[in-house]
Design a protein around this motif. Structure first.
Motif, PDB file in Angstrom:
ATOM      1  N   LEU A 291       0.821  -1.215   0.000  1.00  0.00           N
ATOM      2  CA  LEU A 291       0.000   0.000   0.000  1.00  0.00           C
ATOM      3  C   LEU A 291       0.850   1.258   0.000  1.00  0.00           C
ATOM      4  O   LEU A 291       0.518   2.236  -0.668  1.00  0.00           O
ATOM      5  N   ASN A 292       1.966   1.260   0.728  1.00  0.00           N
ATOM      6  CA  ASN A 292       2.822   2.444   0.777  1.00  0.00           C
ATOM      7  C   ASN A 292       3.376   2.787  -0.606  1.00  0.00           C
ATOM      8  O   ASN A 292       3.407   3.957  -0.992  1.00  0.00           O
TER       9      ASN A 292
ATOM     10  N   ALA B 254       3.323   6.143  -5.451  1.00  0.00           N
ATOM     11  CA  ALA B 254       3.153   6.214  -6.906  1.00  0.00           C
ATOM     12  C   ALA B 254       1.941   7.070  -7.267  1.00  0.00           C
ATOM     13  O   ALA B 254       1.990   7.868  -8.214  1.00  0.00           O
ATOM     14  N   GLY B 255       0.847   6.934  -6.522  1.00  0.00           N
ATOM     15  CA  GLY B 255      -0.340   7.754  -6.757  1.00  0.00           C
ATOM     16  C   GLY B 255      -0.064   9.226  -6.513  1.00  0.00           C
ATOM     17  O   GLY B 255      -0.515  10.090  -7.270  1.00  0.00           O
ATOM     18  N   LEU B 256       0.697   9.527  -5.471  1.00  0.00           N
ATOM     19  CA  LEU B 256       1.073  10.908  -5.179  1.00  0.00           C
ATOM     20  C   LEU B 256       1.931  11.479  -6.304  1.00  0.00           C
ATOM     21  O   LEU B 256       1.708  12.596  -6.761  1.00  0.00           O
TER      22      LEU B 256
ATOM     23  N   VAL C 249       0.320  15.138 -12.936  1.00  0.00           N
ATOM     24  CA  VAL C 249      -0.914  15.645 -13.538  1.00  0.00           C
ATOM     25  C   VAL C 249      -1.117  17.116 -13.175  1.00  0.00           C
ATOM     26  O   VAL C 249      -1.469  17.936 -14.028  1.00  0.00           O
ATOM     27  N   MET C 250      -0.887  17.472 -11.890  1.00  0.00           N
ATOM     28  CA  MET C 250      -1.047  18.864 -11.461  1.00  0.00           C
ATOM     29  C   MET C 250      -0.147  19.792 -12.265  1.00  0.00           C
ATOM     30  O   MET C 250      -0.586  20.818 -12.775  1.00  0.00           O
TER      31      MET C 250
ATOM     32  N   ARG D 280      -6.309  22.296  -1.977  1.00  0.00           N
ATOM     33  CA  ARG D 280      -7.656  21.859  -2.378  1.00  0.00           C
ATOM     34  C   ARG D 280      -7.642  20.365  -2.686  1.00  0.00           C
ATOM     35  O   ARG D 280      -8.559  19.633  -2.310  1.00  0.00           O
ATOM     36  N   TRP D 281      -6.591  19.919  -3.371  1.00  0.00           N
ATOM     37  CA  TRP D 281      -6.470  18.491  -3.689  1.00  0.00           C
ATOM     38  C   TRP D 281      -6.321  17.678  -2.407  1.00  0.00           C
ATOM     39  O   TRP D 281      -6.976  16.645  -2.238  1.00  0.00           O
TER      40      TRP D 281
END
Length: 185
Positions: free
Chosen positions: A8-9, A14-16, A22-23, A38-39
């Motif tokens: 999970l870590n 990776a998601g961050l 993307v940002m 906001r995100w």
């Protein structure tokens, strides 16, 4: 691939990183602090309300159906872990929401529920009440009900009922709070 998704870590890191790419990509490399907060506010809010709904729509109604010998699996392992993320998601949702309002320059007017920030102000107050309930009513009572802190059987039963009632109150408040947050412009 299973090793990656089994950690999970790693998935969260990776998601961050993907979110950061993307940002920056969406804003041609110019990301302001308000967009980041906001995100974060959205992420923590989804975590908080998702766990609130898990407790109220899944765990609470299912516990009476679970055989007695299996209940410790939930009360000793699943519930304490879920409550950890639940209470910290509540705290970080409120904190990041206040930071967003401060960075955007409307925190004072919103907390005073002044126009044109009346709707977001109501949502902020509902969230503050809900977070108070999490930290000062639900969590202390859950600690007793789950046996995290010592309590007599009568006190545990009363604590479980109190925690459930305030959790249900938060579910009730969350519907109006979500409306305020989503419809603020």
């Amino acid at each position: 691939m299973a090793k990656f998704f089994g950690n999970l870590n790693l998935v969260l890191v990776a998601g961050l990183l993907l979110a950061i790419v993307v940002m920056f990509g969406a804003h041609a490399g110019l990301v302001d602090a308000n967009a980041v907060f906001r995100w974060l506010h959205l992420f923590f809010g989804i975590t908080w309300i998702g766990l609130l709904y898990y407790f109220n729509f899944v765990q609470i109604p299912t516990m009476p159906k679970i055989p007695a010998e299996l209940k410790p699996g939930v009360s000793k392992h699943i519930a304490p872990a879920a409550l950890f993320y639940f209470r910290w998601a509540a705290a970080f949702t409120v904190l990041t929401g206040l930071i967003v309002a401060w960075l955007a320059g409307y925190v004072h007017q919103a907390l005073l529920v002044q126009a044109p920030y009346t709707l977001i102000g109501i949502g902020m107050w509902l969230a503050l009440i809900m977070a108070f309930n999490v930290w000062f009513l639900i969590w202390p009572n859950q600690k007793k009900a789950l046996g995290i802190v010592p309590a007599e059987d009568d006190a545990k039963a009363k604590a479980a009922t109190t925690a459930m009632m305030f959790s249900r109150l938060n579910t009730l408040l969350s519907l109006a709070m979500l409306y305020c947050m989503v419809n603020f412009s």
